[in-house]
Design an enzyme around this catalytic site. Structure first.
Site, PDB file in Angstrom:
ATOM      1  N   ASP A  79      43.834  39.025  36.897  1.00  0.00           N
ATOM      2  CA  ASP A  79      42.692  39.600  37.671  1.00  0.00           C
ATOM      3  C   ASP A  79      42.951  41.278  38.578  1.00  0.00           C
ATOM      4  O   ASP A  79      43.985  41.247  38.976  1.00  0.00           O
ATOM      5  CB  ASP A  79      42.382  38.476  38.689  1.00  0.00           C
ATOM      6  CG  ASP A  79      40.340  38.787  38.684  1.00  0.00           C
ATOM      7  OD1 ASP A  79      39.831  38.287  38.616  1.00  0.00           O
ATOM      8  OD2 ASP A  79      40.169  39.850  39.124  1.00  0.00           O
ATOM      9  N   ASP A  95      45.079  45.197  36.543  1.00  0.00           N
ATOM     10  CA  ASP A  95      43.812  45.947  35.478  1.00  0.00           C
ATOM     11  C   ASP A  95      44.274  45.163  34.259  1.00  0.00           C
ATOM     12  O   ASP A  95      45.483  46.174  34.122  1.00  0.00           O
ATOM     13  CB  ASP A  95      43.942  47.581  35.353  1.00  0.00           C
ATOM     14  CG  ASP A  95      43.287  47.339  34.545  1.00  0.00           C
ATOM     15  OD1 ASP A  95      42.512  46.523  33.312  1.00  0.00           O
ATOM     16  OD2 ASP A  95      41.958  49.067  34.460  1.00  0.00           O
ATOM     17  N   ASP A 119      37.251  35.987  30.593  1.00  0.00           N
ATOM     18  CA  ASP A 119      35.621  35.409  30.853  1.00  0.00           C
ATOM     19  C   ASP A 119      35.703  36.732  32.385  1.00  0.00           C
ATOM     20  O   ASP A 119      34.910  36.608  32.989  1.00  0.00           O
ATOM     21  CB  ASP A 119      36.269  33.995  32.092  1.00  0.00           C
ATOM     22  CG  ASP A 119      34.697  33.774  32.191  1.00  0.00           C
ATOM     23  OD1 ASP A 119      33.265  34.362  32.114  1.00  0.00           O
ATOM     24  OD2 ASP A 119      34.237  33.446  33.672  1.00  0.00           O
ATOM     25  N   LYS A 159      34.190  36.212  26.562  1.00  0.00           N
ATOM     26  CA  LYS A 159      32.594  36.267  27.379  1.00  0.00           C
ATOM     27  C   LYS A 159      32.370  37.363  26.757  1.00  0.00           C
ATOM     28  O   LYS A 159      32.988  38.712  26.782  1.00  0.00           O
ATOM     29  CB  LYS A 159      32.556  36.375  28.610  1.00  0.00           C
ATOM     30  CG  LYS A 159      31.319  36.208  29.328  1.00  0.00           C
ATOM     31  CD  LYS A 159      31.047  37.455  30.818  1.00  0.00           C
ATOM     32  CE  LYS A 159      32.580  36.469  31.510  1.00  0.00           C
ATOM     33  NZ  LYS A 159      31.193  35.835  32.517  1.00  0.00           N
TER      34      LYS A 159
HETATM   35  C1  LIG Z   1      32.985  35.637  35.927  1.00  0.00           C
HETATM   36  S1  LIG Z   1      34.726  36.240  36.875  1.00  0.00           S
HETATM   37  C2  LIG Z   1      36.455  35.227  36.749  1.00  0.00           C
HETATM   38  C3  LIG Z   1      35.566  33.431  36.321  1.00  0.00           C
HETATM   39  C4  LIG Z   1      36.752  32.597  36.194  1.00  0.00           C
HETATM   40  N1  LIG Z   1      36.822  32.764  34.868  1.00  0.00           N
HETATM   41  C5  LIG Z   1      37.352  31.688  37.427  1.00  0.00           C
HETATM   42  O1  LIG Z   1      36.905  30.466  36.202  1.00  0.00           O
HETATM   43  O2  LIG Z   1      37.265  31.722  38.284  1.00  0.00           O
HETATM   44  C6  LIG Z   1      35.260  37.733  36.348  1.00  0.00           C
HETATM   45  C7  LIG Z   1      36.568  38.573  36.854  1.00  0.00           C
HETATM   46  O3  LIG Z   1      37.230  39.348  35.592  1.00  0.00           O
HETATM   47  C8  LIG Z   1      37.620  40.458  36.171  1.00  0.00           C
HETATM   48  N2  LIG Z   1      38.139  41.806  35.751  1.00  0.00           N
HETATM   49  C9  LIG Z   1      36.655  42.731  35.154  1.00  0.00           C
HETATM   50  N3  LIG Z   1      38.159  43.349  34.755  1.00  0.00           N
HETATM   51  C10 LIG Z   1      38.930  43.246  34.697  1.00  0.00           C
HETATM   52  C11 LIG Z   1      40.604  44.391  34.312  1.00  0.00           C
HETATM   53  N4  LIG Z   1      39.827  44.605  33.755  1.00  0.00           N
HETATM   54  N5  LIG Z   1      41.569  43.153  34.534  1.00  0.00           N
HETATM   55  C12 LIG Z   1      41.690  41.965  34.985  1.00  0.00           C
HETATM   56  N6  LIG Z   1      40.376  41.732  36.069  1.00  0.00           N
HETATM   57  C13 LIG Z   1      39.081  41.955  35.219  1.00  0.00           C
HETATM   58  C14 LIG Z   1      37.072  40.545  37.944  1.00  0.00           C
HETATM   59  O4  LIG Z   1      37.900  41.113  39.352  1.00  0.00           O
HETATM   60  C15 LIG Z   1      36.657  38.874  38.008  1.00  0.00           C
HETATM   61  O5  LIG Z   1      37.030  38.714  39.086  1.00  0.00           O
END
Ligand SMILES: C[S@@+](CC[C@H](N)C(=O)[O-])C[C@H]1O[C@@H](n2cnc3c(N)ncnc32)[C@H](O)[C@@H]1O
Length: 204
Positions: A79, A95, A119, A159
């Protein structure tokens, strides 16, 4: 002022939400865990012994669930945000679209894997259509990554948001996987455009 009103609404919604309360009782970091459980109840994607990448894993409820229910697994969660330690899960802060991290993930497993789950969502702007487009791009990136990472017959869950790129992602999945389903878990908020793509059996 407007922002305050939005965050008060959000706090009230959270207080009323049975999944938030249940996740606290069960020790999960997020209500998101119930979406993964419901996906698995319907599509039976999880098995002991699998190697799994959890994309966008913070704060960590999906990985907590995988780590506590599956045996002999190899798990990695990545993340942009820091994820607090989870037993038996390799954590990465970065990232996932950055080639350096793609390479690090590949080196960690050093072989093709069974399941990629995502997600991931970008920080929402409040403009649901724009959010859907940007999250759609992330979903496209993750399906490309899944194709590189997965064994033949591997599985992919992401998602996606109902919106302009929805059809493109679904048809991409149909091209590469033998089974494609779209499912909105009961715990996914009704007022959210979020839904999930479940892609099974990567073609060889
Ligand atoms: C809805 S949350 C996920 C919740 C997780 N499934 C849980 O059960 O705790 C979405 C996450 O996607 C991450 N995210 C968004 N773009 C990203 C990227 N390019 N690389 C890694 N993580 C990313 C965000 O930082 C965020 O923490």
């Amino acid at each position: 002022m407007k922002k305050n009103r939005i965050s008060k609404n959000w706090i009230n919604k959270q207080r009323r939400d049975i999944y938030v309360r249940q996740s606290k009782i069960e020790g999960y970091r997020s209500r998101a865990v119930y979406k993964l459980k419901e996906i698995n109840d319907k599509f039976k994607i999880l098995r002991n012994g699998q190697s799994i990448v959890d994309l966008g894993g913070a704060p960590g409820s999906w990985s907590q669930y995988l780590s506590s229910t599956l045996k002999n697994t190899k798990l990695l969660a990545i993340d942009l945000l820091e994820i607090q330690e989870i037993k038996n899960v390799k954590l990465m802060k970065g990232d996932f679209t950055d080639d350096i991290y793609k390479q690090k993930i590949k080196s960690f497993f050093n072989t093709k894997i069974d399941l990629v789950i995502s997600d991931m969502a970008v920080n929402t702007t409040g403009n649901k259509n724009l959010d859907a487009i940007v999250t759609g791009e992330l979903a496209m990136e993750s399906i490309e990554f899944a194709k590189e990472m997965l064994k033949t017959n591997g599985q992919f869950v992401t998602k996606i948001f109902m919106g302009s790129s929805f059809n493109e992602i679904v048809s991409e999945s149909k091209k590469y996987f033998r089974e494609t389903s779209v499912f909105k878990p009961p715990s996914s908020r009704k007022d959210s455009k979020e839904t999930f793509l479940i892609s099974k059996f990567l073609r060889s």
